[in-house]
Structures are given as structure tokens and as C-alpha cells.
Motif scaffolding. Structure first.
Motif, PDB file in Angstrom:
ATOM      1  N   LEU A 219       0.848  -1.187   0.000  1.00 35.42           N
ATOM      2  CA  LEU A 219       0.000   0.000   0.000  1.00 35.42           C
ATOM      3  C   LEU A 219       0.885   1.237   0.000  1.00 35.42           C
ATOM      4  CD1 LEU A 219      -2.799  -1.048   2.532  1.00 35.42           C
ATOM      5  CD2 LEU A 219      -2.925  -0.982   0.027  1.00 35.42           C
ATOM      6  N   LEU A 220       0.666   2.142  -0.952  1.00 35.46           N
ATOM      7  CA  LEU A 220       1.493   3.332  -1.061  1.00 35.46           C
ATOM      8  C   LEU A 220       1.448   4.195   0.205  1.00 35.46           C
ATOM      9  CD1 LEU A 220       3.364   5.032  -2.794  1.00 35.46           C
ATOM     10  CD2 LEU A 220       1.344   6.086  -3.835  1.00 35.46           C
ATOM     11  N   PRO A 221       0.282   4.389   0.856  1.00 38.98           N
ATOM     12  CA  PRO A 221       0.284   5.172   2.102  1.00 38.98           C
ATOM     13  C   PRO A 221       1.178   4.573   3.184  1.00 38.98           C
ATOM     14  CG  PRO A 221      -1.945   4.984   1.248  1.00 38.98           C
ATOM     15  CD  PRO A 221      -1.101   4.061   0.429  1.00 38.98           C
ATOM     16  N   GLU A 222       1.271   3.243   3.245  1.00 43.49           N
ATOM     17  CA  GLU A 222       2.136   2.620   4.249  1.00 43.49           C
ATOM     18  C   GLU A 222       3.612   2.824   3.903  1.00 43.49           C
ATOM     19  OE1 GLU A 222      -0.812  -0.934   5.878  1.00 43.49           O
ATOM     20  OE2 GLU A 222       0.899  -1.451   4.610  1.00 43.49           O
ATOM     21  N   VAL A 223       3.950   2.753   2.614  1.00 45.90           N
ATOM     22  CA  VAL A 223       5.340   3.003   2.212  1.00 45.90           C
ATOM     23  C   VAL A 223       5.701   4.457   2.492  1.00 45.90           C
ATOM     24  CG1 VAL A 223       6.948   3.023   0.267  1.00 45.90           C
ATOM     25  CG2 VAL A 223       5.291   1.159   0.497  1.00 45.90           C
ATOM     26  N   LYS A 224       4.774   5.373   2.245  1.00 45.50           N
ATOM     27  CA  LYS A 224       5.014   6.784   2.569  1.00 45.50           C
ATOM     28  C   LYS A 224       5.149   6.982   4.079  1.00 45.50           C
ATOM     29  CE  LYS A 224       2.833   8.927  -1.475  1.00 45.50           C
ATOM     30  NZ  LYS A 224       1.730   9.810  -1.946  1.00 45.50           N
ATOM     31  N   ASP A 231      12.569   9.668   7.601  1.00 37.93           N
ATOM     32  CA  ASP A 231      13.056  10.856   6.893  1.00 37.93           C
ATOM     33  C   ASP A 231      13.865  10.474   5.658  1.00 37.93           C
ATOM     34  OD1 ASP A 231      13.355  13.560   6.414  1.00 37.93           O
ATOM     35  OD2 ASP A 231      15.146  13.759   7.645  1.00 37.93           O
ATOM     36  N   VAL A 232      13.280   9.607   4.841  1.00 39.54           N
ATOM     37  CA  VAL A 232      13.902   9.169   3.588  1.00 39.54           C
ATOM     38  C   VAL A 232      12.853   9.291   2.491  1.00 39.54           C
ATOM     39  CG1 VAL A 232      15.505   7.608   4.763  1.00 39.54           C
ATOM     40  CG2 VAL A 232      13.277   6.751   4.000  1.00 39.54           C
ATOM     41  N   THR A 233      13.208   8.872   1.276  1.00 41.16           N
ATOM     42  CA  THR A 233      12.262   8.918   0.165  1.00 41.16           C
ATOM     43  C   THR A 233      11.551   7.570   0.005  1.00 41.16           C
ATOM     44  OG1 THR A 233      13.849   8.151  -1.490  1.00 41.16           O
ATOM     45  CG2 THR A 233      13.813  10.530  -1.015  1.00 41.16           C
ATOM     46  N   VAL A 234      10.450   7.598  -0.724  1.00 39.06           N
ATOM     47  CA  VAL A 234       9.743   6.361  -1.051  1.00 39.06           C
ATOM     48  C   VAL A 234      10.666   5.421  -1.831  1.00 39.06           C
ATOM     49  CG1 VAL A 234       7.889   5.401  -2.482  1.00 39.06           C
ATOM     50  CG2 VAL A 234       7.428   7.340  -0.975  1.00 39.06           C
ATOM     51  N   ASN A 235      11.464   5.987  -2.729  1.00 44.51           N
ATOM     52  CA  ASN A 235      12.403   5.161  -3.494  1.00 44.51           C
ATOM     53  C   ASN A 235      13.428   4.496  -2.581  1.00 44.51           C
ATOM     54  OD1 ASN A 235      13.093   4.302  -6.211  1.00 44.51           O
ATOM     55  ND2 ASN A 235      14.994   5.455  -5.948  1.00 44.51           N
ATOM     56  N   ASP A 236      13.877   5.201  -1.546  1.00 38.66           N
ATOM     57  CA  ASP A 236      14.803   4.609  -0.569  1.00 38.66           C
ATOM     58  C   ASP A 236      14.166   3.394   0.100  1.00 38.66           C
ATOM     59  OD1 ASP A 236      16.764   6.530  -1.033  1.00 38.66           O
ATOM     60  OD2 ASP A 236      16.083   7.828   0.594  1.00 38.66           O
ATOM     61  N   VAL A 237      12.900   3.528   0.475  1.00 39.57           N
ATOM     62  CA  VAL A 237      12.202   2.427   1.159  1.00 39.57           C
ATOM     63  C   VAL A 237      12.129   1.210   0.248  1.00 39.57           C
ATOM     64  CG1 VAL A 237      10.010   1.688   2.183  1.00 39.57           C
ATOM     65  CG2 VAL A 237      10.861   4.009   2.595  1.00 39.57           C
ATOM     66  N   VAL A 238      11.752   1.439  -1.007  1.00 35.96           N
ATOM     67  CA  VAL A 238      11.637   0.329  -1.948  1.00 35.96           C
ATOM     68  C   VAL A 238      12.990  -0.332  -2.176  1.00 35.96           C
ATOM     69  CG1 VAL A 238      11.090  -0.267  -4.327  1.00 35.96           C
ATOM     70  CG2 VAL A 238       9.607   1.307  -3.070  1.00 35.96           C
ATOM     71  N   LEU A 239      14.034   0.476  -2.346  1.00 35.49           N
ATOM     72  CA  LEU A 239      15.371  -0.083  -2.578  1.00 35.49           C
ATOM     73  C   LEU A 239      15.880  -0.846  -1.359  1.00 35.49           C
ATOM     74  CD1 LEU A 239      17.057   2.817  -4.568  1.00 35.49           C
ATOM     75  CD2 LEU A 239      16.599   0.508  -5.408  1.00 35.49           C
ATOM     76  N   ALA A 240      15.532  -0.397  -0.169  1.00 38.69           N
ATOM     77  CA  ALA A 240      15.935  -1.126   1.041  1.00 38.69           C
ATOM     78  C   ALA A 240      15.262  -2.494   1.090  1.00 38.69           C
ATOM     79  CB  ALA A 240      15.588  -0.310   2.282  1.00 38.69           C
ATOM     80  N   ALA A 241      13.976  -2.543   0.739  1.00 43.63           N
ATOM     81  CA  ALA A 241      13.274  -3.829   0.707  1.00 43.63           C
ATOM     82  C   ALA A 241      13.862  -4.745  -0.357  1.00 43.63           C
ATOM     83  CB  ALA A 241      11.782  -3.597   0.457  1.00 43.63           C
ATOM     84  N   ILE A 242      14.194  -4.176  -1.512  1.00 41.41           N
ATOM     85  CA  ILE A 242      14.829  -4.958  -2.574  1.00 41.41           C
ATOM     86  C   ILE A 242      16.190  -5.473  -2.115  1.00 41.41           C
ATOM     87  CG2 ILE A 242      15.887  -4.757  -4.867  1.00 41.41           C
ATOM     88  CD1 ILE A 242      13.583  -2.828  -5.584  1.00 41.41           C
ATOM     89  N   ALA A 414      10.794 -12.530   0.312  1.00 41.68           N
ATOM     90  CA  ALA A 414      11.642 -11.719   1.183  1.00 41.68           C
ATOM     91  C   ALA A 414      11.388 -10.227   0.971  1.00 41.68           C
ATOM     92  CB  ALA A 414      13.112 -12.035   0.926  1.00 41.68           C
ATOM     93  N   LEU A 415      11.049  -9.836  -0.249  1.00 38.53           N
ATOM     94  CA  LEU A 415      10.768  -8.429  -0.523  1.00 38.53           C
ATOM     95  C   LEU A 415       9.522  -7.984   0.239  1.00 38.53           C
ATOM     96  CD1 LEU A 415      11.071  -6.953  -4.124  1.00 38.53           C
ATOM     97  CD2 LEU A 415       9.812  -5.853  -2.301  1.00 38.53           C
ATOM     98  N   GLY A 416       8.472  -8.791   0.166  1.00 40.62           N
ATOM     99  CA  GLY A 416       7.257  -8.457   0.900  1.00 40.62           C
ATOM    100  C   GLY A 416       7.480  -8.409   2.408  1.00 40.62           C
ATOM    101  N   LYS A 417       8.263  -9.360   2.930  1.00 37.68           N
ATOM    102  CA  LYS A 417       8.546  -9.381   4.366  1.00 37.68           C
ATOM    103  C   LYS A 417       9.355  -8.161   4.794  1.00 37.68           C
ATOM    104  CE  LYS A 417       8.438 -14.418   4.895  1.00 37.68           C
ATOM    105  NZ  LYS A 417       9.245 -15.652   5.173  1.00 37.68           N
ATOM    106  N   ALA A 418      10.260  -7.697   3.941  1.00 35.62           N
ATOM    107  CA  ALA A 418      11.079  -6.533   4.281  1.00 35.62           C
ATOM    108  C   ALA A 418      10.225  -5.275   4.419  1.00 35.62           C
ATOM    109  CB  ALA A 418      12.162  -6.333   3.225  1.00 35.62           C
ATOM    110  N   ILE A 419       9.227  -5.125   3.567  1.00 33.31           N
ATOM    111  CA  ILE A 419       8.329  -3.964   3.681  1.00 33.31           C
ATOM    112  C   ILE A 419       7.561  -4.024   4.989  1.00 33.31           C
ATOM    113  CG2 ILE A 419       6.309  -2.836   2.670  1.00 33.31           C
ATOM    114  CD1 ILE A 419       7.335  -3.687  -0.078  1.00 33.31           C
TER     115      ILE A 419
END
Length: 436
Positions: A219-224, A231-242, A414-419
Motif C-alpha cells: 500500500l502506497l500510504p504505508e510506504v510513505k 526521513d527518507v524517500t519512497v524510493n529509498d524504502v523500496v530499494l531497502a526492501a529490494i 523476502a521483498l514483501g517481508k522486508a516492507i
């Protein structure tokens, strides 16, 4: 005839150099039922042709690559060839849909025809159906692909023609070099430094033609929410999960996650108009797969990609791509083709994040529920990950080489679990702050 830019043409050269590559991008729109008839969907597509001239054009190559290929109207254009229909076997779930996507995307588009296909897919669960839009990368990038959604199913104006949005003049490009020489030179050096070989792992190497595909949802609101808490970007969050997903894959294979194991290529949009071509550059950085937790990975990802932005890689890459318009194409084409044939050990994966349509879209009155992205792989890159937002949803599509990455489910799970791990940690930290 409109000619391709050198960047557009480079995707053709890479595909020519790699017999196992199919360099088409795609998205899958899952739509509420009922499924329209074939004639009804054909009528919709036919109504859009006047504002999409590229849909009726095919490529013509110059002898000896003396110039970039050009677009020319196809006198034999047949809409029914490009609009196709299929159905999923029961029960029509994610497994069946992903298998279909992998099979369709593993096949190259016919270079003697306009380079696109639309597939209407029946038989999804809950009475739903889907549209798989397949377009060669020489025609569009991820952002212009999103623009097509707003044109096809929304109320956006048609794309601009090449003559309406000319490329930057040579004088203006040289002026940029004169004004910021240190930034541009530093960016070029940073890109060159980032192309040094990585530590050897099983994540890169020869690939075959068949593909595997998996989809992960958030869910985008949860990633935001995660991004705001740390205090990071949405792209940072996605890359960390990846990052954590690749770490899990290495561990599962009994390999040591080294800090220099996985360098990713991150496409960066430099779009300044609404043309349906590629307007992108790139950043290169290592994913910190040595980080033991998703929170630690997030901190390292944020730092590394902040440093990459300061290194002006994207600006320098864009400047080089623009200057290539004024150079003889033949040497460029041969260089790209030769480079694609070399056993590169620099880039292990590609991770792309594209903002999709913000408002809900409808197809023939039916609501689009979600949009799943697909990114192609080539030149020894065995996996690629595409991220696309649509309204309040975030979809992550994983492309994998079937021959070498049969364990792609490890990556997806693992990607889903990281989020989830990042969301839990962000809420725990916020709760601690309030209690303090």
C-alpha cells in the motif's frame, strides 16, 4: 520520417547483440468485469489510433547504420494482428497470470511490424480480466508508458510529436559543459568508477530466453509512512526492501552477502516534454546486502543514493546521450553492440521506480483495480525489478531468467517481508517517540 534518438536505438542494438533478450517493457492492468467482446475492445483501440501515430509505424534501418533507424507508416498495418486475446487456466490466480506474463514477454516483437501488442486476458479470479500492454523499449520508457495509460483510458491530451519538442541544440549542450565542467566531468568519472567489476555471485551470468515473473504488492500510504518516519524517500524504502530480498536470495544459495556483491542500475527520468521516446539517464550504486536488518539497509541505501545524486551521474549520462545525437551513428551502434556482447561484470540488476496514474482509470466503463509493471533483462543481468504506483497501491514486478533463477519466489517473499519489517519498525519508533 522521424528518426530514433541514439538512446532509443541503443535498445535495438542491445537486443541484436543478445539473442536471448526481448527488450520490451510492459504493464498489466487488472480490470473489474465483465470482459468486453473482442469487437468492443478493437473499437476502443481503433478510436485511439489517430492520436498515436507510432502505433501505425514500423522501423526502417539505414544501410550500414549511417543514421539511426526511422519510423515509417506501415502500409500493411493490421490492428487485429496487434490486439490479441487469451485466457488463463483455472483458477485464474496470481500464479497463472504471472506465468502468462513471463511467456508473452519472453517472445520478441516482430521488427517488420509496429513494435507493440495488446493482450486481453480473460479468466482472472473474481470475474476480472486484464490488459497486457507490451511495447518495445525503443518506443517508450516507463514514464511515457504511464502517459499512455492516461491517454488510452483517461482524459490526457495526446503525446507530442518529435517536431513539436526538438532536442536541445548543440550550442546549448556545449554551454552546459562550459557552465558546469567540474560537475559533468565528475559525473562521468563517477559513472566510469561505478562500472568496475563486482564480487562474483550467482546473480549474474549467461541467461536464456524463457522468463519467470512474480508480483509483490504494497500500500502506497504505508510506504510513505515508512519514508516519513525515517526521513527518507519512497524510493529509498523500496530499494531497502529490494536489498533485503537479494540478501535473502544469496543466503538461501549459501553465498556470502558482500557489500560489493550487487550493483544496481537505477533509471532516472530526465523528461521535459510529452514525447513517446526514452528520456532517461541512470545512477549506479551498490545495494548494501551485507546489512543484517531492513532498517540498517534503509539507512545505507539513503546515504548511498544521496551521494550518487550529488555525484551528478544522471546529469552527465543525460549530457552524453544528448551529445550522441550529433555524432556519427555507425560507430556508436557498433560500440553498443560490441559492448553488449562482452561478458560484463559491472551491473547485477536493474531497479526502476515509476510513478503511475494518480487517479482511478476506467476501461470501457470498467474500473482498473491495479497495474503490474514488467522490466526486461539482458546482457548477463539475471533479474530486474520494476515498481509502479497506481492510486494508493504499489506494485512490484520481478523479472527473472528461468534457467538460472528458478528460486525467484525467495526473492519475492523476502521483498514483501522486508516492507512489513520496515513498517513495523517505523510504527514502533513513532510510538516510542510519543511515549518519550
Amino acid at each position: 520520417m522521424d528518426q530514433l534518438s541514439p538512446l532509443d536505438a541503443a535498445f535495438l542494438e542491445v537486443e541484436d547483440a543478445d539473442p536471448h533478450a526481448s527488450l520490451a517493457i510492459a504493464s498489466v492492468a487488472v480490470v473489474e468485469g465483465p470482459v468486453p467482446s473482442h469487437d468492443e475492445f478493437l473499437a476502443l483501440m481503433r478510436s485511439k489510433l489517430p492520436v498515436l501515430p507510432r502505433a501505425r509505424q514500423k522501423l526502417v534501418r539505414a544501410p550500414l547504420d549511417l543514421s539511426t533507424p526511422a519510423w515509417q507508416d506501415d502500409p500493411s498495418f493490421d490492428l487485429t494482428y496487434h490486439v490479441r486475446r487469451t485466457a488463463l487456466p483455472a483458477p485464474g490466480g496470481d500464479a497463472e497470470l504471472c506465468a502468462l506474463v513471463a511467456r508473452i514477454m519472453g517472445q520478441r516483437l516482430d521488427r517488420d511490424r509496429p513494435l507493440w501488442e495488446y493482450w486481453v486476458v480473460e479468466g482472472l479470479g473474481d470475474g476480472r480480466w486484464a490488459i497486457l500492454a507490451k511495447v518495445h523499449h525503443c518506443m517508450a520508457d516507463g514514464v511515457s508508458g504511464t502517459m499512455l495509460y492516461d491517454v488510452m483510458y483517461g482524459d490526457a491530451p495526446p503525446p507530442e510529436h518529435a517536431e513539436d519538442a526538438p532536442a536541445a541544440s548543440l550550442l546549448s549542450l556545449l554551454g552546459n559543459v562550459v557552465r558546469a565542467p567540474l560537475d559533468l566531468v565528475g559525473g562521468v568519472l563517477s559513472l566510469m568508477w561505478s562500472l568496475l567489476p563486482v564480487r562474483a555471485t550467482s546473480l549474474y551470468g549467461h541467461i536464456g530466453s524463457p522468463r519467470l515473473y512474480r508480483a509483490v504488492r504494497a500500500l502506497l500510504p504505508e510506504v510513505k509512512e515508512i519514508a516519513h518516519a525515517f526521513d527518507v524517500t519512497v524510493n529509498d524504502v523500496v530499494l531497502a526492501a529490494i536489498t533485503q530480498a537479494y540478501r535473502a536470495l544469496l543466503v538461501e544459495r549459501g553465498e556470502r552477502p558482500s557489500p560489493y556483491s550487487i550493483r544496481t542500475m537505477v533509471p532516472v527520468s530526465v523528461r521535459g516534454d510529452r514525447r513517446l521516446d526514452n528520456q532517461l539517464s541512470l545512477r549506479l550504486a551498490f545495494l548494501p546486502v551485507d546489512a543484517g536488518t531492513a532498517v540498517e539497509a534503509l539507512s545505507l541505501v539513503h546515504k548511498r543514493f544521496t551521494d550518487a545524486k550529488r555525484g551528478h551521474q544522471a546529469e552527465s549520462g543525460n549530457a552524453l546521450a544528448q551529445l550522441a545525437r550529433y555524432e556519427p551513428f555507425a560507430p556508436l551502434a557498433w560500440s553498443v553492440r560490441l559492448g553488449a556482447m562482452m561478458p560484463q561484470r559491472s551491473i547485477v540488476t536493474v531497479t526502476t521506480n515509476v510513478p503511475g496514474p494518480r487517479k482511478p482509470l476506467r476501461v470501457l466503463g470498467r474500473r482498473i483495480v491495479e497495474i503490474l509493471p514488467y522490466v526486461p533483462i539482458a546482457i548477463r543481468i539475471r533479474t530486474g525489478i520494476a515498481v509502479l504506483s497506481y492510486t494508493d497501491r504499489l506494485a512490484i514486478g520481478i523479472t527473472a531468467d528461468r534457467d538460472s533463477t528458478a528460486d525467484v519466489d525467495v526473492l519475492a517473499e523476502a521483498l514483501g517481508k522486508a516492507i512489513i519489517e520496515l513498517l513495523t519498525a517505523s510504527r514502533r519508533d513513532v510510538a516510542s517517540m510519543h511515549q518519550g
